[in-house]
Design an enzyme around this catalytic site. Structure first.
Site, PDB file in Angstrom:
ATOM      1  N   TRP A 107       0.810  -1.220   0.000  1.00  0.00           N
ATOM      2  CA  TRP A 107       0.000   0.000   0.000  1.00  0.00           C
ATOM      3  C   TRP A 107       0.840   1.266   0.000  1.00  0.00           C
ATOM      4  O   TRP A 107       0.519   2.239  -0.691  1.00  0.00           O
ATOM      5  CB  TRP A 107      -1.015  -0.019   1.146  1.00  0.00           C
ATOM      6  CG  TRP A 107      -2.061  -1.068   0.899  1.00  0.00           C
ATOM      7  CD1 TRP A 107      -2.225  -2.240   1.589  1.00  0.00           C
ATOM      8  CD2 TRP A 107      -3.037  -1.084  -0.150  1.00  0.00           C
ATOM      9  NE1 TRP A 107      -3.253  -2.963   1.035  1.00  0.00           N
ATOM     10  CE2 TRP A 107      -3.767  -2.284  -0.024  1.00  0.00           C
ATOM     11  CE3 TRP A 107      -3.369  -0.205  -1.186  1.00  0.00           C
ATOM     12  CZ2 TRP A 107      -4.815  -2.616  -0.897  1.00  0.00           C
ATOM     13  CZ3 TRP A 107      -4.411  -0.538  -2.053  1.00  0.00           C
ATOM     14  CH2 TRP A 107      -5.109  -1.725  -1.893  1.00  0.00           C
ATOM     15  N   ASP A 176      -1.090   6.656   6.435  1.00  0.00           N
ATOM     16  CA  ASP A 176      -2.231   5.840   6.026  1.00  0.00           C
ATOM     17  C   ASP A 176      -2.520   4.870   7.173  1.00  0.00           C
ATOM     18  O   ASP A 176      -1.755   3.940   7.413  1.00  0.00           O
ATOM     19  CB  ASP A 176      -1.875   5.080   4.734  1.00  0.00           C
ATOM     20  CG  ASP A 176      -2.959   4.073   4.326  1.00  0.00           C
ATOM     21  OD1 ASP A 176      -3.993   3.962   5.014  1.00  0.00           O
ATOM     22  OD2 ASP A 176      -2.748   3.389   3.299  1.00  0.00           O
ATOM     23  N   LYS A 200     -12.445  -1.342   7.531  1.00  0.00           N
ATOM     24  CA  LYS A 200     -11.761  -2.381   8.307  1.00  0.00           C
ATOM     25  C   LYS A 200     -12.140  -2.281   9.784  1.00  0.00           C
ATOM     26  O   LYS A 200     -12.739  -3.187  10.346  1.00  0.00           O
ATOM     27  CB  LYS A 200     -10.250  -2.290   8.118  1.00  0.00           C
ATOM     28  CG  LYS A 200      -9.826  -2.687   6.705  1.00  0.00           C
ATOM     29  CD  LYS A 200      -8.859  -1.700   6.151  1.00  0.00           C
ATOM     30  CE  LYS A 200      -8.570  -1.773   4.683  1.00  0.00           C
ATOM     31  NZ  LYS A 200      -8.641  -3.004   3.970  1.00  0.00           N
TER      32      LYS A 200
HETATM   33  N1  PMP Z   1      -4.360   1.575   2.401  1.00  0.00           N
HETATM   34  C1  PMP Z   1      -4.438   0.394   3.068  1.00  0.00           C
HETATM   35  C2  PMP Z   1      -3.538   0.148   4.224  1.00  0.00           C
HETATM   36  C3  PMP Z   1      -5.371  -0.569   2.655  1.00  0.00           C
HETATM   37  O1  PMP Z   1      -5.452  -1.735   3.301  1.00  0.00           O
HETATM   38  C4  PMP Z   1      -6.204  -0.290   1.550  1.00  0.00           C
HETATM   39  C5  PMP Z   1      -7.269  -1.257   1.081  1.00  0.00           C
HETATM   40  N2  PMP Z   1      -7.252  -2.491   1.519  1.00  0.00           N
HETATM   41  C6  PMP Z   1      -6.051   0.928   0.892  1.00  0.00           C
HETATM   42  C7  PMP Z   1      -5.136   1.837   1.358  1.00  0.00           C
HETATM   43  C8  PMP Z   1      -6.888   1.255  -0.304  1.00  0.00           C
HETATM   44  O2  PMP Z   1      -8.164   1.511   0.092  1.00  0.00           O
HETATM   45  P1  PMP Z   1      -9.386   1.610  -0.949  1.00  0.00           P
HETATM   46  O3  PMP Z   1      -9.582   0.264  -1.523  1.00  0.00           O
HETATM   47  O4  PMP Z   1     -10.489   2.069  -0.054  1.00  0.00           O
HETATM   48  O5  PMP Z   1      -9.006   2.613  -1.957  1.00  0.00           O
END
Ligand code: PMP
Length: 370
Positions: A107, A176, A200
């Site tokens: 990520w 994040d 989450k």
């Molecule tokens: N950051 C993290 C740590 C994630 O786990 C995720 C999605 N699993 C995201 C960003 C991306 O999120 P989204 O799918 O809502 O764009």
């Protein structure tokens, strides 16, 4: 309530919600507090929705002790939307239009790639061969000209989690927190900006929370889309455009549930207990279960592991997943990019749920190591 909890959901997100929240939402779905309409049908500018939005913000401020000089925004676009919004709003803070990225998994790597579209991105250490550790901060190369330093507190795919807030020499710190938000107390004043998708730990997909220090707003690049501009969203109380109303409502209910269950401190105590239960079984399995992540960087939220060897024995892993599914344990399959198994133990996953998974893992080990 048992009807909803017969299945044990270890999904990485969207993930399990507290059953009491689902029941409350069900009760209010058709007729919200006697108004005769659903939250799904309500104007986002009505006084009733304003109350829902304000209540969610009040719970959030209370649970995280958010200082007054921070705005709380409820936006659309997910974590991925924020991968763009962060550089679009903040990379122009300094003339060099450069940002430091600490990459510990999929990520943060994605976020850095997105930021490259808008400015210079510098990695604070060379790309890692595998995402199984957080390199020691003494080896980090922080650029004093960087507009901000970015990291991901918990890498959902690789199961790598920061146990402390990194020391970045007073630079603007951006985080994040999508997958460990409100799973532990956090000192907001150490951050310039935190964002977290709700799906989450604090609700369902659709809403992304942004907590941003006020003095960092107003530096957006001219090409920044208006809906991603923090200053405009803050100036409009997250209502510049139609917000994800129902998702915000659910987040409000989950925040209230967290508050009623002891707040971030209690969530942390439980998440230590739950994750240790599984890591102990992995570590005492004589190599049957293998977690690739170094111990001090292991995530309390997402536990990735292989079965049979560090690269995984496909047949054993398939057997594990099939037997788990037969017991009602769902979404234990590792992310498609890494394979193996992943158990996600977010706030709504109970100690009892995890005990059942632990029992199953112990039983699996006994039947495969005689
Ligand atoms: N950051 C993290 C740590 C994630 O786990 C995720 C999605 N699993 C995201 C960003 C991306 O999120 P989204 O799918 O809502 O764009």
């Amino acid at each position: 309530m048992d009807i909803i909890t017969q299945v044990l959901n270890f999904g990485a997100g969207p993930a399990k919600l507290p059953p009491s929240v689902l029941l409350e939402a069900q009760k209010e779905l058709i007729d919200y507090k006697g108004l005769g309409i659903s939250v799904l049908e309500m104007s986002h500018r009505s006084s009733d929705f304003t109350k829902i939005l304000n209540t969610a913000e009040v719970f959030m401020r209370e649970l995280l002790n958010i200082p007054d000089n921070y705005k709380v925004l409820f936006l659309q676009g997910g974590g991925s939307g924020q991968f763009s919004a962060v550089p679009l709003n903040l990379i122009g803070l300094k003339e060099a239009k450069s940002a430091d990225y600490i990459i510990t998994g999929a990520w943060s790597a994605k976020a850095a790639k997105e930021a490259e579209k808008y400015g210079k991105v510098k990695l604070v250490y060379p790309k890692l061969a595998s995402y199984t550790e957080i390199p020691d901060p003494s080896s980090w190369n922080l650029d004093p000209e960087a507009s901000y330093v970015y990291y991901c507190a918990n890498e959902t795919v690789h199961g790598v989690e920061f146990q402390d807030i990194p020391d970045v020499n007073g630079a603007v710190l951006v985080c994040d927190m999508s997958s460990n938000f409100l799973s532990r107390p956090v000192d907001i004043s150490k951050f310039g900006l935190i964002f977290a998708g709700a799906q989450k730990n604090i609700g369902c997909a659709g809403v992304t929370v942004v907590i941003v220090r006020e003095d960092l707003m107003g530096f957006a690049l001219k090409e920044c889309p208006t809906i991603l501009d923090y200053k405009i969203q803050a100036g409009n109380g997250s209502l510049y455009n139609t917000p994800p109303c129902f998702s915000i409502y659910i987040t409000g209910l989950v925040l209230e549930w967290i508050k009623n269950n002891g707040g971030a401190k209690c969530m942390e105590k439980l998440s230590i207990m739950k994750s240790e239960m599984i890591y102990n079984i992995i570590d005492e399995s004589s190599g049957l279960f293998v977690c690739p992540v170094e111990k001090k960087s292991r995530s309390r939220m997402n536990i990735p592991f292989r079965i049979g060897s560090i690269t995984g024995d496909g047949a054993l892993e398939r057997e594990f997943l099939a037997k788990a599914a037969a017991l009602g344990m769902m979404s234990l399959k590792g992310h498609r990019s890494v394979g193996g198994i992943r158990a996600s133990l977010y706030n709504a996953v109970t100690v009892d749920d995890v005990e059942k998974l632990a029992d199953f893992m112990r039983h699996f080990k006994e039947t495969h190591q005689s």
